[in-house]
Design a protein around this motif. Structure first.
Motif, mmCIF file in Angstrom:
data_model
loop_
_atom_site.group_PDB
_atom_site.id
_atom_site.type_symbol
_atom_site.label_atom_id
_atom_site.label_comp_id
_atom_site.label_asym_id
_atom_site.label_seq_id
_atom_site.Cartn_x
_atom_site.Cartn_y
_atom_site.Cartn_z
ATOM 1 N N LEU A 16 0.741 -1.226 0.035
ATOM 2 C CA LEU A 16 -0.082 0.006 -0.048
ATOM 3 C C LEU A 16 0.798 1.239 0.001
ATOM 4 O O LEU A 16 0.463 2.086 -0.630
ATOM 5 C CB LEU A 16 -0.914 -0.208 1.096
ATOM 6 N N ALA A 17 1.983 1.323 0.669
ATOM 7 C CA ALA A 17 2.787 2.309 0.918
ATOM 8 C C ALA A 17 3.471 2.728 -0.658
ATOM 9 O O ALA A 17 3.649 3.796 -1.131
ATOM 10 C CB ALA A 17 4.085 2.277 1.796
ATOM 11 N N SER A 18 3.603 1.457 -1.532
ATOM 12 C CA SER A 18 4.253 1.762 -2.834
ATOM 13 C C SER A 18 3.175 2.259 -3.493
ATOM 14 O O SER A 18 3.471 3.186 -4.412
ATOM 15 C CB SER A 18 4.644 0.263 -3.277
ATOM 16 N N ILE A 19 2.071 1.876 -3.376
ATOM 17 C CA ILE A 19 0.850 2.817 -4.149
ATOM 18 C C ILE A 19 0.779 4.258 -3.713
ATOM 19 O O ILE A 19 0.787 5.066 -4.671
ATOM 20 C CB ILE A 19 -0.569 1.845 -3.905
ATOM 21 N N ALA A 20 0.947 4.353 -2.591
ATOM 22 C CA ALA A 20 0.810 5.744 -1.996
ATOM 23 C C ALA A 20 2.049 6.511 -2.740
ATOM 24 O O ALA A 20 1.970 7.763 -3.110
ATOM 25 C CB ALA A 20 0.789 5.833 -0.546
ATOM 26 N N SER A 77 9.493 -3.360 -0.927
ATOM 27 C CA SER A 77 9.152 -2.291 -1.501
ATOM 28 C C SER A 77 9.743 -1.857 -2.846
ATOM 29 O O SER A 77 9.366 -1.296 -3.873
ATOM 30 C CB SER A 77 9.131 -1.262 -0.612
ATOM 31 N N TYR A 78 11.249 -2.326 -2.938
ATOM 32 C CA TYR A 78 11.789 -1.992 -4.178
ATOM 33 C C TYR A 78 11.178 -2.687 -5.442
ATOM 34 O O TYR A 78 11.247 -2.009 -6.533
ATOM 35 C CB TYR A 78 13.322 -2.504 -4.090
ATOM 36 N N ILE A 79 10.545 -3.908 -5.060
ATOM 37 C CA ILE A 79 10.051 -4.471 -6.324
ATOM 38 C C ILE A 79 8.720 -3.865 -6.729
ATOM 39 O O ILE A 79 8.436 -3.504 -7.932
ATOM 40 C CB ILE A 79 9.543 -6.114 -6.070
ATOM 41 N N TYR A 80 7.777 -3.533 -5.791
ATOM 42 C CA TYR A 80 6.731 -2.793 -5.981
ATOM 43 C C TYR A 80 7.007 -1.430 -6.706
ATOM 44 O O TYR A 80 6.232 -1.137 -7.535
ATOM 45 C CB TYR A 80 5.795 -2.591 -4.694
ATOM 46 N N VAL A 81 7.894 -0.654 -6.254
ATOM 47 C CA VAL A 81 8.108 0.826 -6.719
ATOM 48 C C VAL A 81 8.584 0.541 -8.139
ATOM 49 O O VAL A 81 8.084 1.188 -8.940
ATOM 50 C CB VAL A 81 9.047 1.421 -5.684
#
Length: 115
Positions: A16-20, A77-81
């Motif tokens: 969710l933080a990566s979406i934000a 998070s690196y993957i999501y971002v």
């Protein structure tokens, strides 16, 4: 103690933080008429609400997982971002980024199996 719900809540929070973060980047790329509108628009406000919520997910998660495991799970998070950057903003994904993501995934696997 079953750690799966705790690890899952941290992974959800990181996702969710990566979406934000993507929402904030989208807002930053748009032209805003004034300083006030730059910070008071639905994208920025929505992103900060999501980030506020992820704080509670992290608080819950750290009740059941170790700090070292939390750091490893947060590295996803690196993957999501990278995914959001490629998908939404057409950012280039070169060999170095792919190698770095493979190293991150390898580190997560090593920690999960032998950590």
């Amino acid at each position: 103690m079953e750690i799966l719900p705790y690890a899952g809540s941290l992974l959800l929070g990181v996702f969710l933080a990566s979406i934000a973060q993507a929402m904030l980047k989208y807002a930053a790329r748009r032209r805003q008429g004034s300083w006030f509108r730059m910070y008071w628009n639905p994208w920025v406000i929505g992103a900060y609400i999501i980030l506020f919520g992820t704080t509670f997910l992290a608080i819950y998660a750290y009740r059941g997982i170790s700090l070292s495991m939390g750091a490893v799970l947060e590295s996803t998070s690196y993957i999501y971002v990278t995914f959001w950057g490629y998908r939404l903003f057409r950012e280039k994904v070169n060999r170095r980024k792919i190698l770095a993501l493979c190293l991150i995934v390898s580190g997560i696997a090593v920690f999960s199996l032998w950590g």
